[in-house]
Design an enzyme around this catalytic site. Structure first.
Site, short mmCIF file in Angstrom:
data_model
loop_
_atom_site.label_atom_id
_atom_site.label_comp_id
_atom_site.label_asym_id
_atom_site.label_seq_id
_atom_site.Cartn_x
_atom_site.Cartn_y
_atom_site.Cartn_z
N HIS A 47 -0.73 73.33 74.56
CA HIS A 47 0.30 72.67 73.75
C HIS A 47 0.07 72.90 72.25
CE1 HIS A 47 -2.42 69.00 73.60
NE2 HIS A 47 -1.88 68.90 72.40
N ASP B 98 -3.34 73.01 80.48
CA ASP B 98 -3.24 72.80 79.03
C ASP B 98 -4.30 73.61 78.29
OD1 ASP B 98 -2.16 71.88 76.70
OD2 ASP B 98 -3.18 69.95 76.73
N SER C 185 -6.00 68.05 68.72
CA SER C 185 -5.76 68.74 69.99
C SER C 185 -6.40 70.12 70.02
CB SER C 185 -4.25 68.89 70.22
OG SER C 185 -3.76 67.73 70.79
#
Lengths: 441, 269
Positions: free
Chosen positions: B79, B110, B187
């Site tokens: 992402h 992911d 992230s």
């Protein structure tokens, strides 16, 4: 100066304890915490999400929150290892929003249980661990979730919302508390329960809280005593908190922002009564500064720096001023453990957060970043290193709050070296203006 | 972001002040009290660890990443980097930017693997093992929360503990739960054990108030990533079939079994 630094260090030896990690060796808390998992349960009634609970006796007495047991006589408890039991609600206490359960199990069955500690002995700044079932961790994954933090403050929660109606004395912590954690245990380093985690959040702080275990002990005294559980409570809660006579604490002040209900913190940095704080003030403005023990003093705003988000004030009165001197030569690099002292509107005692320096040269290069979970009223608070030296002043909480609410672990402070240069610049300007008339002569 | 505009003018000044204290500290140390020195020394291992690991940190897109091999393979979240083929990145210990290309990506896990162009001796992080993680264990997270360090300087470091392991939350399966400060911008950043080994990629948070962390963050465990790596590598362009150090390492370490099966299960959430 060194002597003073030593005094400060001694005073804060227990607060520094929270940051006292054993270098980079394996953590002894791991073994401590692994034994926890047999004592924490998820508590569920049919229609609602689950909460947490903890076993307090070998025959299966469990303390939990009363929010789940509303109008119910029986609930389901489940351990991380999958054991599931029905439990009877044997008592409830609305004052503490808690309930006492007894697990229905064969008489021979014995449970691991947690000892109840003494919440009156809890000091602000001491280490705390939250253990529970946040986001259904027990039901979903057979995991008790733990989080490590500090007792950041102790005060009376004065506003309630839908999650919790608890109002009253609370231990505030920066250990993780989230939905499903309520009813879980807040533990000291001796693995004794010092509070029951609740979802009460005071609007001015927006921080996780726990109901002091002594209040709960008092509520269930006869049940606990009947089951040979030590329900003794020591003195009032406040007696265990930090002594307001501590000289370093007296250097902290609380300042009411003009035309606002908000408060910020401030630090007296010298005996002349100079105060550093964060917040926007007009030059020459007179403000009320609340010192230790509620004493109000007048101060005048000498200087304000928007870029550093700092203001320099001077106390008007000539009384003896307790102070923490700026330590401008202290090293500030990522990884240094820090303790942050502040004042909040609710509390007489200071707030204490711990963390590390996360990064330097932030917000355009001026400020240092830390992972301490601060709130807006810690602005202007004192940032101390392990030695208890004042290495910075908490700043830019407004940007912090815009960016990341109040719990994100992204906070900023202005380094002492930078502040010292700023102050020196101010004094040299003043000196020049004084000398000029002399030159003319 | 008004604070940015009003602070930007101070860049030159701050450098001076930031360096000043550092230069003085060694002289100060010599005369300081024994006990005080001991207090200071207690910080030294973590300071050193952050200094070392920050060099393998990668600023990328709206998130973070980490270099895992000397020939410049970078791991981050799908992402973060999955939406483009190439990215301009910056290493935590460098001022200049570099270019890297997406080698393989997996939305379910992911994960996204990239390779920095033209780098031979990249500072990199050793892959650890997440199998031996225990709750209560201290861990270090590096990241770039709110993109505060995007232009210059190193990543932001946060210390926390492993709150729980084998957690299935949101899109993640068998994830590590930690109370490190993880926020938007973190992230794809590394979760590191105190030996300096990569044990996970932080990619998901859960919060009581809005988007920001309230002490619950989830990381993809490195053992899951190790299983995914061969597949991510296979999707590399056909021309580049020589075995790189990373491929060799992965081949020796990872058995060829299907990866992230539980990942698909989790999509029910």
């Amino acid at each position: 100066m060194n002597k003073f630094a030593f005094i400060v260090l001694m005073l804060f030896s227990y607060t520094l304890y929270a940051g006292e990690f054993t270098g980079l060796t394996p953590d002894s808390r791991v073994t401590l915490l692994s034994s926890l998992s047999a004592t924490i349960v998820s508590v569920r009634s049919e229609r609602q999400d689950s909460a947490s609970g903890f076993v307090v006796s070998p025959d299966g007495l469990v303390l939990t929150v009363s929010t789940l047991t509303r109008n119910r006589h029986s609930v389901q408890v489940r351990f991380a290892d999958g054991r599931t039991f029905a439990a009877d609600v044997i008592a409830k206490d609305h004052e503490t929003e808690s309930a006492l359960l007894r697990i229905q199990s064969p008489e021979s069955h014995t449970f691991s249980f947690l000892a109840l500690g003494d919440s009156s002995a809890v000091k602000i700044g001491s280490h705390a661990t939250s253990a529970g079932n946040p986001l259904d961790s027990i039901l979903a994954d057979h995991q008790v979730a733990v989080s490590s933090g500090t007792i950041t403050s102790i005060y009376d929660v004065q506003s309630a919302d839908a999650d919790s109606r608890y109002l009253g004395p609370a231990l505030e912590t920066d250990a993780a508390i989230n939905s499903g954690s309520e009813g879980g245990a807040l533990l000291n380093d001796a693995e004794q329960v010092i509070g029951m985690v609740c979802l009460a959040v005071d609007r001015t702080r927006m921080r996780g809280t726990a109901v002091p275990i002594n209040r709960i002990k008092t509520a269930y005294e006869k049940f606990l005593v009947a089951n040979n559980i030590d329900a003794s409570t020591a003195l009032a809660l406040q007696d265990g908190t930090m002594k307001s006579s501590d000289r370093a604490i007296q250097a902290l002040v609380k300042i009411h922002l003009p035309d606002s209900t908000e408060t910020v913190s401030g630090v007296v940095i010298d005996e002349a009564g100079h105060v550093l704080t964060s917040g926007t003030f007009a030059l020459g403005q007179q403000v009320d500064v609340e010192r230790a023990a509620g004493r109000i003093a007048r101060a005048t705003v000498l200087r304000h720096s928007e870029s550093m988000d700092l203001s320099l004030l001077k106390l008007d009165s000539a009384e003896e001023n307790s102070c923490i001197p700026l330590k401008e030569t202290a090293s500030i690099v990522p990884g240094i453990r820090i303790t942050i002292l502040g004042r909040c509107a609710l509390c007489e005692m200071p707030t204490i957060n711990t963390g590390i320096v996360s990064a330097v040269g932030r917000l355009g290069g001026l400020t240092a970043q830390s992972n301490a979970r601060l709130t807006a009223n810690t602005a202007g608070g004192a940032v101390l290193n392990r030695r208890g030296e004042l290495i910075g002043i908490v700043s830019h909480t407004k940007s912090m709050c815009e960016l990341c609410a109040q719990n994100a672990g992204v906070s900023f402070f202005t380094p002492a070296g930078l502040i010292r240069s700023w102050i020196d610049e101010l004094t040299s300007v003043a000196a020049v203006s004084v000398q000029r008339p002399g030159e003319k002569r | 972001m008004n604070f940015n505009s009003r602070l930007i003018i101070q860049i030159g000044l701050s450098f001076l002040f930031a360096l000043g204290p550092l230069r003085f500290i060694s002289a100060n140390e010599e005369v300081s009290h024994d006990n005080a020195t001991k207090e200071w020394d207690a910080d030294a291992p973590l300071v050193k660890l952050i200094e070392t690991t920050s060099k393998a940190f990668v600023f990328i897109g709206d998130g973070s990443g980490v270099v895992i091999s000397e020939d410049g393979y970078v791991l981050t979240n799908y992402h973060v980097a999955g939406s483009a083929e190439s990215w301009t990145i910056r290493l935590g210990g460098e001022e200049q930017t570099r270019v890297c290309d997406v080698v393989g990506k997996d939305a379910t896990c992911d994960l996204c693997l990239l390779k920095i162009r033209g780098i031979d001796h990249a500072p990199c992080m050793k892959l650890g093992s997440s199998a031996t993680l225990e709750s209560g264990q201290e861990v270090l997270a590096l990241g770039d929360p709110f993109k505060l360090g995007e232009k210059r300087g190193g990543p932001a470091a946060s210390i926390g503990i492993v709150s729980a392991v084998h957690r299935n939350q949101g899109k993640y399966t068998d994830a590590i739960q930690t109370d490190c400060a993880i926020n938007p911008g973190n992230s794809g950043g590394p979760l590191i054990n105190l030996s300096g080994e990569l044990i996970g990629l932080t990619g998901q948070i859960n919060s009581r108030y809005g988007k920001n962390n309230t002490g619950i963050a989830f990381a993809i465990p490195i053992d899951q990533i190790k299983l995914a790596l061969p597949r991510l590598l296979q999707r590399s362009t056909v021309g580049a079939m020589h075995q790189s150090p990373l491929q060799a390492a992965v081949a020796s370490e990872v058995r060829s079994r299907p990866i992230c099966n539980y990942g698909q299960e989790s999509s029910r959430k």
